[in-house]
Design a protein around this motif. Structure first.
Motif, PDB file in Angstrom:
ATOM      1  N   ILE A 133       0.849  -1.196   0.000  1.00 16.63           N
ATOM      2  CA  ILE A 133       0.000   0.000   0.000  1.00 16.63           C
ATOM      3  C   ILE A 133       0.882   1.242   0.000  1.00 16.63           C
ATOM      4  N   GLY A 134       0.560   2.175  -0.891  1.00 14.88           N
ATOM      5  CA  GLY A 134       1.312   3.429  -0.952  1.00 14.88           C
ATOM      6  C   GLY A 134       0.863   4.378   0.148  1.00 14.88           C
ATOM      7  N   MET A 135       1.626   5.424   0.355  1.00 17.64           N
ATOM      8  CA  MET A 135       1.311   6.386   1.416  1.00 17.64           C
ATOM      9  C   MET A 135       0.021   7.161   1.121  1.00 17.64           C
ATOM     10  N   ASN A 136      -0.442   7.105  -0.120  1.00 17.30           N
ATOM     11  CA  ASN A 136      -1.735   7.710  -0.479  1.00 17.30           C
ATOM     12  C   ASN A 136      -2.817   6.637  -0.631  1.00 17.30           C
ATOM     13  N   GLY A 137      -2.484   5.420  -0.229  1.00 15.78           N
ATOM     14  CA  GLY A 137      -3.461   4.341  -0.327  1.00 15.78           C
ATOM     15  C   GLY A 137      -3.500   3.678  -1.686  1.00 15.78           C
ATOM     16  N   HIS A 138      -2.515   3.961  -2.540  1.00 17.15           N
ATOM     17  CA  HIS A 138      -2.560   3.335  -3.862  1.00 17.15           C
ATOM     18  C   HIS A 138      -2.217   1.845  -3.785  1.00 17.15           C
ATOM     19  N   LEU A 139      -2.729   1.131  -4.789  1.00 25.60           N
ATOM     20  CA  LEU A 139      -2.397  -0.291  -4.992  1.00 25.60           C
ATOM     21  C   LEU A 139      -1.787  -0.363  -6.375  1.00 25.60           C
ATOM     22  N   GLY A 140      -0.617  -0.950  -6.530  1.00 26.68           N
ATOM     23  CA  GLY A 140       0.061  -0.812  -7.805  1.00 26.68           C
ATOM     24  C   GLY A 140       0.166   0.675  -8.069  1.00 26.68           C
ATOM     25  N   PHE A 141      -0.109   1.081  -9.309  1.00 27.11           N
ATOM     26  CA  PHE A 141      -0.254   2.518  -9.567  1.00 27.11           C
ATOM     27  C   PHE A 141      -1.713   2.853  -9.829  1.00 27.11           C
ATOM     28  N   ASN A 142      -2.555   2.384  -8.963  1.00 31.52           N
ATOM     29  CA  ASN A 142      -3.931   2.847  -8.943  1.00 31.52           C
ATOM     30  C   ASN A 142      -3.947   3.988  -7.943  1.00 31.52           C
ATOM     31  N   GLU A 143      -3.665   5.177  -8.459  1.00 29.95           N
ATOM     32  CA  GLU A 143      -3.491   6.346  -7.624  1.00 29.95           C
ATOM     33  C   GLU A 143      -4.839   6.872  -7.127  1.00 29.95           C
ATOM     34  N   ASP A 144      -4.793   7.756  -6.123  1.00 29.61           N
ATOM     35  CA  ASP A 144      -6.044   8.290  -5.583  1.00 29.61           C
ATOM     36  C   ASP A 144      -6.834   8.971  -6.707  1.00 29.61           C
ATOM     37  N   GLY A 145      -8.110   8.677  -6.727  1.00 33.51           N
ATOM     38  CA  GLY A 145      -8.989   9.203  -7.774  1.00 33.51           C
ATOM     39  C   GLY A 145      -9.188   8.235  -8.924  1.00 33.51           C
ATOM     40  N   VAL A 146      -8.492   7.091  -8.891  1.00 36.61           N
ATOM     41  CA  VAL A 146      -8.574   6.119  -9.986  1.00 36.61           C
ATOM     42  C   VAL A 146     -10.002   5.570 -10.133  1.00 36.61           C
ATOM     43  N   ASP A 147     -10.283   5.134 -11.357  1.00 36.85           N
ATOM     44  CA  ASP A 147     -11.567   4.494 -11.624  1.00 36.85           C
ATOM     45  C   ASP A 147     -11.503   3.052 -11.100  1.00 36.85           C
ATOM     46  N   PHE A 148     -12.420   2.706 -10.224  1.00 37.57           N
ATOM     47  CA  PHE A 148     -12.445   1.346  -9.664  1.00 37.57           C
ATOM     48  C   PHE A 148     -12.641   0.289 -10.755  1.00 37.57           C
ATOM     49  N   GLU A 149     -13.179   0.695 -11.890  1.00 36.11           N
ATOM     50  CA  GLU A 149     -13.486  -0.268 -12.965  1.00 36.11           C
ATOM     51  C   GLU A 149     -12.365  -0.380 -13.997  1.00 36.11           C
ATOM     52  N   SER A 150     -11.175   0.059 -13.644  1.00 32.44           N
ATOM     53  CA  SER A 150     -10.108   0.099 -14.659  1.00 32.44           C
ATOM     54  C   SER A 150      -9.417  -1.249 -14.841  1.00 32.44           C
ATOM     55  N   ASP A 151      -9.049  -1.513 -16.099  1.00 27.18           N
ATOM     56  CA  ASP A 151      -8.107  -2.592 -16.403  1.00 27.18           C
ATOM     57  C   ASP A 151      -6.720  -1.954 -16.469  1.00 27.18           C
ATOM     58  N   ALA A 152      -5.784  -2.587 -17.186  1.00 26.04           N
ATOM     59  CA  ALA A 152      -4.432  -2.018 -17.250  1.00 26.04           C
ATOM     60  C   ALA A 152      -4.506  -0.594 -17.784  1.00 26.04           C
ATOM     61  N   HIS A 153      -3.733   0.287 -17.167  1.00 22.99           N
ATOM     62  CA  HIS A 153      -3.807   1.698 -17.566  1.00 22.99           C
ATOM     63  C   HIS A 153      -2.505   2.432 -17.284  1.00 22.99           C
ATOM     64  N   ILE A 154      -2.442   3.604 -17.888  1.00 20.77           N
ATOM     65  CA  ILE A 154      -1.306   4.501 -17.681  1.00 20.77           C
ATOM     66  C   ILE A 154      -1.879   5.719 -16.970  1.00 20.77           C
ATOM     67  N   ILE A 155      -1.258   6.110 -15.856  1.00 20.19           N
ATOM     68  CA  ILE A 155      -1.909   7.082 -14.980  1.00 20.19           C
ATOM     69  C   ILE A 155      -0.869   8.079 -14.461  1.00 20.19           C
ATOM     70  N   PRO A 156      -1.218   9.363 -14.353  1.00 20.36           N
ATOM     71  CA  PRO A 156      -0.279  10.328 -13.767  1.00 20.36           C
ATOM     72  C   PRO A 156       0.002   9.963 -12.307  1.00 20.36           C
ATOM     73  N   LEU A 157       1.247  10.077 -11.913  1.00 21.00           N
ATOM     74  CA  LEU A 157       1.608   9.768 -10.522  1.00 21.00           C
ATOM     75  C   LEU A 157       1.130  10.909  -9.621  1.00 21.00           C
ATOM     76  N   SER A 158       0.644  10.552  -8.449  1.00 23.41           N
ATOM     77  CA  SER A 158       0.168  11.579  -7.518  1.00 23.41           C
ATOM     78  C   SER A 158       1.376  12.284  -6.884  1.00 23.41           C
ATOM     79  N   ASP A 159       1.119  13.435  -6.301  1.00 23.82           N
ATOM     80  CA  ASP A 159       2.206  14.183  -5.649  1.00 23.82           C
ATOM     81  C   ASP A 159       2.832  13.365  -4.526  1.00 23.82           C
ATOM     82  N   VAL A 160       2.005  12.632  -3.800  1.00 25.11           N
ATOM     83  CA  VAL A 160       2.538  11.812  -2.693  1.00 25.11           C
ATOM     84  C   VAL A 160       3.504  10.763  -3.260  1.00 25.11           C
ATOM     85  N   THR A 161       3.082  10.089  -4.314  1.00 29.33           N
ATOM     86  CA  THR A 161       3.939   9.057  -4.921  1.00 29.33           C
ATOM     87  C   THR A 161       5.238   9.685  -5.430  1.00 29.33           C
ATOM     88  N   LYS A 162       5.147  10.869  -5.997  1.00 28.01           N
ATOM     89  CA  LYS A 162       6.360  11.534  -6.503  1.00 28.01           C
ATOM     90  C   LYS A 162       7.309  11.897  -5.367  1.00 28.01           C
TER      91      LYS A 162
END
Ligand code: F6R
Length: 240
Positions: A133-162
């Motif tokens: 679990i990331g410090m923002n609660g991410h799983l993999g790179f399912n960053e905060d605000g991610v769509d729960f219905e997503s398959d594989a995706h490319i996503i901007p990294l959150s400020d916390v992850t950066k």
């Protein structure tokens, strides 16, 4: 969610491997995934040791990596690919039937994303997914605000992850995006094992496990998974 608070990191790692081993005994031709990063290091080493000792049979099983920093390949310091190759796959004397490790430096990252979906579609659904679990609660790179219905995706990294990512590669790389299995694929796993250690993870783990289910804390979706284990050491589990 089944919550297991262990006395220390070693016990957490051992318990996670026990749960993966049990899943593979039930589904020997299954699909396994481990997160990269600091948390699963002990677990992947213990997993490889048990495979090499003949205690876990992966000869019919497949492996898929969870995520990668876009721009990094499996030769780059701090990459998930390097972690997979060196700490897990490279240690196996008896290999998986097949393995797919995401290449974040692929010339066409959209093709790479499609390849990840295709591999999971072909060999999945996941039998056991071991997540950090990331410090923002991410799983993999399912960053905060991610769509729960997503398959594989490319996503901007959150400020916390950066902010956190310098622990893997200092100032050497400055990725802006991650490529990741999506939450739909993770939620389709037969078993999910979320591991966490250290006091710095206690608050976000508490929010994920005890808080409301919200994509502001992506790991909270695991509350709805039918076979999710949360395995924490005493420090990370303090708020559970
Ligand atoms: C890495 C990954 C991330 C990490 C998380 C925790 O492949 O998927 O979601 O699991 O950021 O990282 P550590 O374990 O380094 O604290």
């Amino acid at each position: 969610m089944k919550i297991i608070v262990c006395k220390d990191y070693e016990e957490m790692s051992r318990k996670a491997v026990e749960l993966v081993a049990e899943s593979l005994r039930e589904t020997p031709a299954g699909l396994v995934s481990f997160a990269g990063g600091e948390t699963p290091l002990g677990a992947v080493h213990a997993f490889a040791d048990q495979v090499n000792a003949g205690e876990i049979d992966i000869s019919r099983a497949h492996y898929v990596s969870l995520d990668e920093w876009v721009g990094l390949s499996d030769t780059d310091e701090g990459s998930c690919g390097l972690f997979n190759r060196v700490e897990l796959l490279g240690r196996l004397e008896k290999p998986f039937a097949g393995a797919h490790v995401i290449n974040g430096a692929a010339a066409n990252i959209e093709d790479e994303r499609r390849a990840l979906d295709a591999y999971i579609a072909q060999h999945g659904p996941l039998t056991a997914s071991v997540l950090g679990i990331g410090m923002n609660g991410h799983l993999g790179f399912n960053e905060d605000g991610v769509d729960f219905e997503s398959d594989a995706h490319i996503i901007p990294l959150s400020d916390v992850t950066k902010r956190v990512m310098t622990k893997y590669f200092g100032e050497k790389f400055h990725p802006e995006y991650g490529i990741s299995q999506g939450l739909r694929q993770i939620m389709a796993a037969k078993r999910v094992i979320l591991i966490a250690n250290g006091a710095h993870k206690a608050e976000i783990l508490r929010q994920a496990v005890r808080g409301e289910v919200t994509n502001r804390v992506p790991a909270s979706i695991l509350q709805q998974h039918p076979d999710c284990y949360v395995v924490a050491d005493a420090a990370a589990g303090a708020g559970l």
